[in-house]
Write a protein that holds these residues in place. Structure first.
Motif, PDB file in Angstrom:
ATOM      1  N   LEU A  11       0.826  -1.204   0.000  1.00 37.30           N
ATOM      2  CA  LEU A  11       0.000   0.000   0.000  1.00 37.30           C
ATOM      3  C   LEU A  11       0.862   1.255   0.000  1.00 37.30           C
ATOM      4  O   LEU A  11       0.599   2.207  -0.739  1.00 37.30           O
ATOM      5  N   VAL A  12       1.909   1.235   0.791  1.00 40.96           N
ATOM      6  CA  VAL A  12       2.830   2.374   0.824  1.00 40.96           C
ATOM      7  C   VAL A  12       3.505   2.544  -0.527  1.00 40.96           C
ATOM      8  O   VAL A  12       3.594   3.660  -1.052  1.00 40.96           O
ATOM      9  N   GLU A  13       3.954   1.445  -1.124  1.00 37.24           N
ATOM     10  CA  GLU A  13       4.579   1.510  -2.449  1.00 37.24           C
ATOM     11  C   GLU A  13       3.612   2.070  -3.487  1.00 37.24           C
ATOM     12  O   GLU A  13       4.006   2.858  -4.346  1.00 37.24           O
ATOM     13  N   HIS A  14       2.362   1.661  -3.398  1.00 37.44           N
ATOM     14  CA  HIS A  14       1.348   2.137  -4.349  1.00 37.44           C
ATOM     15  C   HIS A  14       1.204   3.657  -4.272  1.00 37.44           C
ATOM     16  O   HIS A  14       1.252   4.350  -5.299  1.00 37.44           O
ATOM     17  N   TYR A  15       1.019   4.187  -3.062  1.00 40.71           N
ATOM     18  CA  TYR A  15       0.818   5.631  -2.923  1.00 40.71           C
ATOM     19  C   TYR A  15       2.102   6.429  -3.157  1.00 40.71           C
ATOM     20  O   TYR A  15       2.042   7.548  -3.653  1.00 40.71           O
ATOM     21  N   LEU A  16       3.222   5.860  -2.832  1.00 34.89           N
ATOM     22  CA  LEU A  16       4.477   6.529  -3.177  1.00 34.89           C
ATOM     23  C   LEU A  16       4.637   6.592  -4.692  1.00 34.89           C
ATOM     24  O   LEU A  16       5.079   7.601  -5.248  1.00 34.89           O
ATOM     25  N   GLY A  17       4.265   5.507  -5.372  1.00 37.17           N
ATOM     26  CA  GLY A  17       4.331   5.472  -6.829  1.00 37.17           C
ATOM     27  C   GLY A  17       3.375   6.465  -7.465  1.00 37.17           C
ATOM     28  O   GLY A  17       3.699   7.111  -8.463  1.00 37.17           O
ATOM     29  N   LYS A  18       2.165   6.613  -6.891  1.00 40.77           N
ATOM     30  CA  LYS A  18       1.205   7.578  -7.426  1.00 40.77           C
ATOM     31  C   LYS A  18       1.713   9.004  -7.281  1.00 40.77           C
ATOM     32  O   LYS A  18       1.366   9.869  -8.088  1.00 40.77           O
ATOM     33  N   SER A  19       2.536   9.247  -6.265  1.00 36.37           N
ATOM     34  CA  SER A  19       3.070  10.598  -6.077  1.00 36.37           C
ATOM     35  C   SER A  19       4.358  10.805  -6.873  1.00 36.37           C
ATOM     36  O   SER A  19       4.936  11.886  -6.836  1.00 36.37           O
ATOM     37  N   GLY A  20       4.835   9.751  -7.567  1.00 36.50           N
ATOM     38  CA  GLY A  20       6.009   9.888  -8.410  1.00 36.50           C
ATOM     39  C   GLY A  20       7.304   9.459  -7.751  1.00 36.50           C
ATOM     40  O   GLY A  20       8.383   9.664  -8.296  1.00 36.50           O
ATOM     41  N   PHE A  21       7.230   8.844  -6.593  1.00 41.26           N
ATOM     42  CA  PHE A  21       8.425   8.422  -5.873  1.00 41.26           C
ATOM     43  C   PHE A  21       8.568   6.912  -5.993  1.00 41.26           C
ATOM     44  O   PHE A  21       7.720   6.160  -5.537  1.00 41.26           O
ATOM     45  N   GLN A  22       9.636   6.471  -6.637  1.00 43.23           N
ATOM     46  CA  GLN A  22       9.907   5.045  -6.794  1.00 43.23           C
ATOM     47  C   GLN A  22      11.066   4.659  -5.894  1.00 43.23           C
ATOM     48  O   GLN A  22      12.135   5.269  -5.956  1.00 43.23           O
ATOM     49  N   CYS A  23      10.841   3.658  -5.066  1.00 40.86           N
ATOM     50  CA  CYS A  23      11.881   3.206  -4.152  1.00 40.86           C
ATOM     51  C   CYS A  23      11.720   1.718  -3.909  1.00 40.86           C
ATOM     52  O   CYS A  23      10.614   1.235  -3.669  1.00 40.86           O
ATOM     53  N   ARG A  24      12.802   1.009  -3.948  1.00 40.93           N
ATOM     54  CA  ARG A  24      12.778  -0.432  -3.694  1.00 40.93           C
ATOM     55  C   ARG A  24      13.381  -0.781  -2.338  1.00 40.93           C
ATOM     56  O   ARG A  24      13.427  -1.938  -1.959  1.00 40.93           O
ATOM     57  N   ASP A  25      13.826   0.208  -1.599  1.00 33.52           N
ATOM     58  CA  ASP A  25      14.422  -0.023  -0.281  1.00 33.52           C
ATOM     59  C   ASP A  25      13.302  -0.247   0.741  1.00 33.52           C
ATOM     60  O   ASP A  25      12.530   0.655   1.045  1.00 33.52           O
ATOM     61  N   VAL A  26      13.205  -1.463   1.253  1.00 38.40           N
ATOM     62  CA  VAL A  26      12.150  -1.834   2.190  1.00 38.40           C
ATOM     63  C   VAL A  26      12.243  -1.017   3.470  1.00 38.40           C
ATOM     64  O   VAL A  26      11.223  -0.655   4.063  1.00 38.40           O
ATOM     65  N   ARG A  27      13.438  -0.653   3.879  1.00 38.54           N
ATOM     66  CA  ARG A  27      13.596   0.136   5.109  1.00 38.54           C
ATOM     67  C   ARG A  27      12.944   1.504   4.976  1.00 38.54           C
ATOM     68  O   ARG A  27      12.268   1.970   5.900  1.00 38.54           O
ATOM     69  N   LEU A  28      13.122   2.129   3.834  1.00 35.10           N
ATOM     70  CA  LEU A  28      12.519   3.440   3.613  1.00 35.10           C
ATOM     71  C   LEU A  28      10.996   3.334   3.510  1.00 35.10           C
ATOM     72  O   LEU A  28      10.265   4.171   4.047  1.00 35.10           O
ATOM     73  N   ILE A  29      10.514   2.307   2.839  1.00 34.96           N
ATOM     74  CA  ILE A  29       9.074   2.096   2.714  1.00 34.96           C
ATOM     75  C   ILE A  29       8.459   1.873   4.094  1.00 34.96           C
ATOM     76  O   ILE A  29       7.411   2.435   4.419  1.00 34.96           O
ATOM     77  N   ARG A  30       9.115   1.103   4.921  1.00 32.56           N
ATOM     78  CA  ARG A  30       8.591   0.862   6.272  1.00 32.56           C
ATOM     79  C   ARG A  30       8.694   2.100   7.149  1.00 32.56           C
ATOM     80  O   ARG A  30       7.850   2.320   8.015  1.00 32.56           O
ATOM     81  N   LEU A  31       9.681   2.926   6.910  1.00 32.91           N
ATOM     82  CA  LEU A  31       9.786   4.187   7.639  1.00 32.91           C
ATOM     83  C   LEU A  31       8.599   5.091   7.297  1.00 32.91           C
ATOM     84  O   LEU A  31       8.000   5.700   8.185  1.00 32.91           O
ATOM     85  N   VAL A  32       8.236   5.148   6.030  1.00 33.85           N
ATOM     86  CA  VAL A  32       7.070   5.924   5.615  1.00 33.85           C
ATOM     87  C   VAL A  32       5.803   5.322   6.225  1.00 33.85           C
ATOM     88  O   VAL A  32       4.911   6.048   6.689  1.00 33.85           O
ATOM     89  N   ALA A  33       5.717   4.005   6.264  1.00 28.49           N
ATOM     90  CA  ALA A  33       4.551   3.339   6.856  1.00 28.49           C
ATOM     91  C   ALA A  33       4.429   3.657   8.344  1.00 28.49           C
ATOM     92  O   ALA A  33       3.329   3.926   8.838  1.00 28.49           O
ATOM     93  N   VAL A  34       5.525   3.653   9.061  1.00 28.53           N
ATOM     94  CA  VAL A  34       5.499   3.968  10.491  1.00 28.53           C
ATOM     95  C   VAL A  34       5.126   5.433  10.709  1.00 28.53           C
ATOM     96  O   VAL A  34       4.343   5.757  11.608  1.00 28.53           O
ATOM     97  N   ALA A  35       5.653   6.323   9.887  1.00 30.07           N
ATOM     98  CA  ALA A  35       5.307   7.750   9.992  1.00 30.07           C
ATOM     99  C   ALA A  35       3.823   7.960   9.702  1.00 30.07           C
ATOM    100  O   ALA A  35       3.152   8.741  10.387  1.00 30.07           O
TER     101      ALA A  35
END
Length: 111
Positions: A11-35
């Motif tokens: 879900l975080v990857e989906h919304y990050l992708g919709k905003s134009g941010f592509q990232c494959r680093d799971v740590r960063l994705i989980r940091l966004v999820a926690v925030a």
């Protein structure tokens, strides 16, 4: 890496992708999820405080100390007040009861 946030990585990857941010680093994705989880918890806590304040004002106005129903109800008013504190403005319809899903028969309404 051992902690799994409530908000799924997909879900975080989906919304990050919709905003134009592509990232494959799971740590960063989980940091966004926690925030995001923290933001939602803060908004919900503030909305609960607004709800309690509204409820106590109603009890004071009615002077009814024997109120049996002590349930707290999240309303759009309380939620929008809480979100406004965080810079998010929510506009909602004033009247929700005019829709057919509210149980009103459109044929029985007087024009």
């Amino acid at each position: 890496m051992d902690y799994t946030p409530t908000i799924p990585d997909e879900l975080v990857e989906h919304y990050l992708g919709k905003s134009g941010f592509q990232c494959r680093d799971v740590r960063l994705i989980r940091l966004v999820a926690v925030a995001t989880q923290k933001f939602i918890a803060d908004v919900a806590t503030d909305a609960l405080q607004h709800c309690k304040a509204r409820q106590s004002a109603i009890v004071k106005d009615k002077r009814d100390k024997q109120q049996k129903d002590k349930r707290l109800i999240l309303t759009m008013d309380g939620l929008s007040k809480s979100l406004r504190e965080y810079g998010v403005n929510v506009k909602h319809q004033e009247y929700f009861a005019d829709s057919p899903s509210a149980g009103l028969d459109p044929a029985s309404r007087e024009e």
